[in-house]
Write a protein that holds these residues in place. Structure first.
Motif, short mmCIF file in Angstrom:
data_model
loop_
_atom_site.label_atom_id
_atom_site.label_comp_id
_atom_site.label_asym_id
_atom_site.label_seq_id
_atom_site.Cartn_x
_atom_site.Cartn_y
_atom_site.Cartn_z
N ARG A 1 0.86 -1.18 0.00
CA ARG A 1 0.00 0.00 0.00
C ARG A 1 0.90 1.23 0.00
O ARG A 1 1.85 1.31 0.78
CB ARG A 1 -0.90 0.00 1.23
CG ARG A 1 -1.89 -1.16 1.22
CD ARG A 1 -2.65 -1.32 2.52
NE ARG A 1 -3.40 -0.12 2.83
CZ ARG A 1 -3.49 0.44 4.04
NH1 ARG A 1 -2.86 -0.09 5.06
NH2 ARG A 1 -4.20 1.51 4.24
N VAL A 2 0.59 2.16 -0.90
CA VAL A 2 1.43 3.34 -1.11
C VAL A 2 0.56 4.59 -1.11
O VAL A 2 -0.56 4.57 -1.62
CB VAL A 2 2.16 3.23 -2.48
CG1 VAL A 2 2.98 4.45 -2.78
CG2 VAL A 2 3.00 1.96 -2.53
N GLU B 1 2.50 2.15 6.46
CA GLU B 1 2.89 1.22 7.50
C GLU B 1 1.67 0.53 8.12
O GLU B 1 0.55 1.03 8.03
CB GLU B 1 3.70 1.96 8.58
CG GLU B 1 4.99 2.51 8.02
CD GLU B 1 5.79 3.33 9.02
OE1 GLU B 1 5.33 3.52 10.16
OE2 GLU B 1 6.89 3.79 8.64
N ALA B 2 1.91 -0.61 8.75
CA ALA B 2 0.83 -1.37 9.40
C ALA B 2 0.10 -0.49 10.41
O ALA B 2 0.74 0.23 11.19
CB ALA B 2 1.40 -2.60 10.09
N GLY B 3 -1.23 -0.49 10.36
CA GLY B 3 -2.04 0.28 11.29
C GLY B 3 -2.18 1.75 10.93
O GLY B 3 -2.82 2.51 11.65
N GLU B 4 -1.61 2.16 9.82
CA GLU B 4 -1.62 3.57 9.41
C GLU B 4 -2.67 3.77 8.31
O GLU B 4 -2.83 2.93 7.44
CB GLU B 4 -0.23 3.90 8.86
CG GLU B 4 0.12 5.33 8.72
CD GLU B 4 1.57 5.52 8.32
OE1 GLU B 4 2.21 6.43 8.88
OE2 GLU B 4 2.09 4.79 7.45
N ARG C 1 3.09 11.63 7.10
CA ARG C 1 4.38 11.16 7.60
C ARG C 1 5.43 11.20 6.50
O ARG C 1 6.56 11.66 6.71
CB ARG C 1 4.25 9.73 8.15
CG ARG C 1 5.58 9.13 8.59
CD ARG C 1 5.45 7.66 9.01
NE ARG C 1 4.75 6.83 8.06
CZ ARG C 1 5.25 6.39 6.90
NH1 ARG C 1 6.48 6.73 6.52
NH2 ARG C 1 4.53 5.61 6.10
N GLU C 2 5.07 10.73 5.31
CA GLU C 2 6.03 10.72 4.19
C GLU C 2 6.51 12.12 3.84
O GLU C 2 7.69 12.32 3.55
CB GLU C 2 5.41 10.05 2.96
CG GLU C 2 5.31 8.55 3.06
CD GLU C 2 6.65 7.83 3.04
OE1 GLU C 2 7.64 8.41 2.54
OE2 GLU C 2 6.71 6.69 3.51
N ILE C 3 5.62 13.09 3.87
CA ILE C 3 6.01 14.47 3.56
C ILE C 3 7.03 14.98 4.59
O ILE C 3 8.03 15.59 4.23
CB ILE C 3 4.78 15.39 3.47
CG1 ILE C 3 3.92 14.99 2.27
CG2 ILE C 3 5.19 16.86 3.37
CD1 ILE C 3 2.52 15.57 2.29
#
Length: 136
Positions: free
Chosen positions: A9-10, A42-45, A53-55
């Motif tokens: 998942r992305v 990530e798992a649970g996200e 988070r990625e930004i």
């Protein structure tokens, strides 16, 4: 087992400035390939949590309400034995001066392109598909 897919998942974001879209020149391709900012969930996200988070991880910027984060589409893409669920977002570009270098991205490797200009670049296949299909 034959036929078993690795599921990933992305979350990806297209920062916009008028009719321009921000792309990142990937360092691991000797600077030849471009992509959107984003990464794995990530798992649970949730996808929204992941893109925020990625930004932060990639350009050291925390989105604000002024940035107008919008969920655009969810895609299912298959590459070989990988099945990817891709969550696409857009937001207003706050200005490149708000971003700073990270372990993953250098601000000097970010650039704005029109959709047509971007399609002339060497793009990651997922990035090309998203642009060609007019998803962002």
């Amino acid at each position: 087992m034959v036929g078993v897919k690795n599921n990933v998942r992305v979350a990806l974001i297209a920062f916009r400035d008028g009719d321009k879209i921000l792309l990142n020149r990937r360092a691991d391709t000797n600077g030849t390939m471009w992509e959107f900012i984003g990464g794995g969930i990530e798992a649970g996200e949730t996808p929204h949590e992941a893109i925020r988070r990625e930004i932060v991880e990639e350009v050291n910027y925390a989105l604000s309400t002024d940035d107008d984060l919008q969920f655009v589409d969810e895609l299912r893409i298959t590459y070989g034995d990988v099945q990817a669920t891709v969550y696409c977002f857009t937001a207003q570009l706050p200005g490149l001066d708000k971003f700073s270098d990270s372990d993953e991205v250098f601000v000097r490797d970010l650039a704005l392109f029109s959709r047509d200009e971007a399609l002339e670049l060497e793009l990651l296949p997922m990035t090309r598909m998203i642009l060609e299909d007019g998803i962002v």
